[in-house]
Scaffold this active site. Structure first.
Site, PDB file in Angstrom:
ATOM      1  N   PRO A 250       5.508   4.288   0.945  1.00  0.00           N
ATOM      2  CA  PRO A 250       4.968   2.959   0.640  1.00  0.00           C
ATOM      3  C   PRO A 250       5.341   1.913   1.684  1.00  0.00           C
ATOM      4  O   PRO A 250       6.291   2.079   2.449  1.00  0.00           O
ATOM      5  CB  PRO A 250       5.634   2.636  -0.707  1.00  0.00           C
ATOM      6  CG  PRO A 250       6.937   3.377  -0.660  1.00  0.00           C
ATOM      7  CD  PRO A 250       6.663   4.640   0.107  1.00  0.00           C
TER       8      PRO A 250
ATOM      9  N   ASP B 283      -4.363   9.361  15.799  1.00  0.00           N
ATOM     10  CA  ASP B 283      -4.844   9.034  14.456  1.00  0.00           C
ATOM     11  C   ASP B 283      -5.543   7.678  14.451  1.00  0.00           C
ATOM     12  O   ASP B 283      -5.268   6.823  13.618  1.00  0.00           O
ATOM     13  CB  ASP B 283      -3.686   9.057  13.452  1.00  0.00           C
ATOM     14  CG  ASP B 283      -4.151   9.301  12.013  1.00  0.00           C
ATOM     15  OD1 ASP B 283      -5.317   9.710  11.831  1.00  0.00           O
ATOM     16  OD2 ASP B 283      -3.359   9.081  11.087  1.00  0.00           O
TER      17      ASP B 283
ATOM     18  N   GLY C  77       0.819  -1.198   0.000  1.00  0.00           N
ATOM     19  CA  GLY C  77       0.000   0.000   0.000  1.00  0.00           C
ATOM     20  C   GLY C  77       0.852   1.245   0.000  1.00  0.00           C
ATOM     21  O   GLY C  77       2.081   1.191   0.060  1.00  0.00           O
TER      22      GLY C  77
ATOM     23  N   GLY D  26       0.489   8.197   3.491  1.00  0.00           N
ATOM     24  CA  GLY D  26       0.943   9.575   3.330  1.00  0.00           C
ATOM     25  C   GLY D  26       2.419   9.743   3.599  1.00  0.00           C
ATOM     26  O   GLY D  26       3.033  10.703   3.148  1.00  0.00           O
ATOM     27  N   PHE D  27       3.025   8.832   4.367  1.00  0.00           N
ATOM     28  CA  PHE D  27       4.435   8.934   4.706  1.00  0.00           C
ATOM     29  C   PHE D  27       5.316   8.080   3.814  1.00  0.00           C
ATOM     30  O   PHE D  27       6.538   8.093   3.950  1.00  0.00           O
ATOM     31  CB  PHE D  27       4.664   8.531   6.170  1.00  0.00           C
ATOM     32  CG  PHE D  27       3.998   9.457   7.154  1.00  0.00           C
ATOM     33  CD1 PHE D  27       3.754  10.784   6.838  1.00  0.00           C
ATOM     34  CD2 PHE D  27       3.613   9.001   8.402  1.00  0.00           C
ATOM     35  CE1 PHE D  27       3.141  11.637   7.738  1.00  0.00           C
ATOM     36  CE2 PHE D  27       3.003   9.848   9.308  1.00  0.00           C
ATOM     37  CZ  PHE D  27       2.766  11.175   8.971  1.00  0.00           C
TER      38      PHE D  27
END
Length: 373
Positions: free
Chosen positions: A42, A153, A36, A39-40
């Site tokens: 893969p 989060d 996947g 945001g930081f």
């Protein structure tokens, strides 16, 4: 080699991998092994020489996750000892390369199981156990861990499932440490829209009750099998929290249950919905602690009574956020920061700044000391 991470005076040790070893394990970070894109950066599946299957989170050069958040994630997970946070095998820091090595979770993330291709059989019993597991994991982080931790989060894409459908809470890159004596931490907002507590989203006031709010949203998603916002539905059903309150006020709680479930425990549904509505109250002081939420879910104590829907649902409406936007204070709404690729429509807000005098946050970052072993 072991690496010692010093955080708030507490030493946490983690194993360090060589970059070449991880490159080989992932077959040179082959696209075929890609699990996947968060945001930081893969995440790749890999196999070590000893046969262990791993998930390698590779921090991208353009990532919003800076060195502070990278070290925070290492230190936080290394310091906690509980079955529900995901296990960190180690990390790699060589030159510009920064990678985290996690246990591999065969069934990936909860949002994929709920909102994706649904190849997993998440029956009611499994869903209820997942809710209870998330609650217990957060209760540990908030009240039992030697470091008091606010995850910041909590969302379906950061809850992973192993081969036995045992959940693991992941992605501690935005986690904050706090002191029980502090009323709150004042900080720039970081997290995911749809799961943000109102006092945190509007004023940047962070407490463990922000995680409680997010848990309430996740629990509703697990019951309903739908994300917290879905513009393809009828207007009154678009926002999950609004829809849940409407059903609750009309004694139609069971209508919230995922239509794909052929069987469910009605008493457990009502209990879980009641806990979710308590957890998502507008005032943080009206929300239960996570340990109390666990007790209510377990049936050890009665679920508190909720009488009226929160003001944030009755006083104003809001539109969907689709593209990257900058909010006041500089918080950026960007791409999802999940461990595995998220299928949720939610977007993440990343960023963190210093705190004003009087409410100073304890630091996320200590120092790194490499030790040869």
């Amino acid at each position: 080699m072991m690496m010692k991470v010093k955080l708030l005076g507490i030493d946490a040790k983690t194993f360090t991998f060589g970059y070449a070893e991880l490159k080989t394990a992932t077959e040179d970070f082959s696209p075929d092994n890609k699990l996947g894109e968060g945001g930081f950066g893969p995440v790749y599946k890999g196999t070590l020489n000893d046969g262990r299957v791993i998930a390698v989170k590779r921090l991208s050069v353009t990532s919003h996750q800076g060195k502070n958040q990278f070290i925070t994630e290492i230190a936080t997970i290394s310091a906690v000892q509980h079955r529900n946070p995901v296990k960190l095998h180690g990390c790699c820091i060589e030159g510009d390369n920064r990678l985290l090595v996690y246990e591999f979770l065969e069934n990936k993330s909860l949002d994929q199981a709920l909102f994706g291709n649904r190849t997993l059989n998440l029956n009611w019993s499994t869903r209820f156990d997942i809710c209870l597991g998330v609650a217990r994991g957060l209760a540990y982080l908030h009240e039992e861990s030697r470091l008091r931790i606010v995850h910041r989060d909590v969302k379906a894409s950061n809850i992973l499932l192993d081969s036995y459908l045992i959940l693991k809470i992941s992605d501690f890159g935005l986690a904050k440490l706090y002191d029980d004596k502090m009323t709150h931490i004042s900080t720039r907002v970081a997290g995911t829209i749809g799961y943000l507590a109102p006092e945190y989203a509007m004023r940047g006031h962070l407490t463990k009750k922000a995680d409680v709010f997010a848990f309430g949203v996740v629990a509703l998603e697990i019951v309903s099998g739908r994300p917290n916002a879905d513009s393809s539905l009828e207007e009154e059903e678009i926002y999950l929290l609004e829809w849940a309150w409407k059903l609750h006020e009309n004694n139609r709680e069971v209508d919230l249950v995922d239509s794909t479930l052929s069987e469910f425990n009605e008493e457990e549904v009502k209990r879980l919905l009641g806990v979710s509505l308590l957890c998502t109250q507008a005032s943080p002081t009206s929300r239960p602690s996570m340990s109390r939420a666990v007790a209510m879910l377990s049936g050890d104590i009665e679920v508190g009574i909720v009488t009226s829907r929160p003001g944030y649902l009755t006083d104003w409406k809001y539109d969907d956020v689709t593209n990257v936007t900058t909010m006041s204070g500089g918080a950026t709404i960007g791409t999802d920061s999940s461990y595995y690729n998220s299928l949720s429509a939610s977007t993440s807000m990343v960023g963190d700044v210093g705190n004003p005098p009087g409410n100073a946050s304890k630091p996320m970052l200590g120092e790194i000391i490499k030790e040869g072993r």
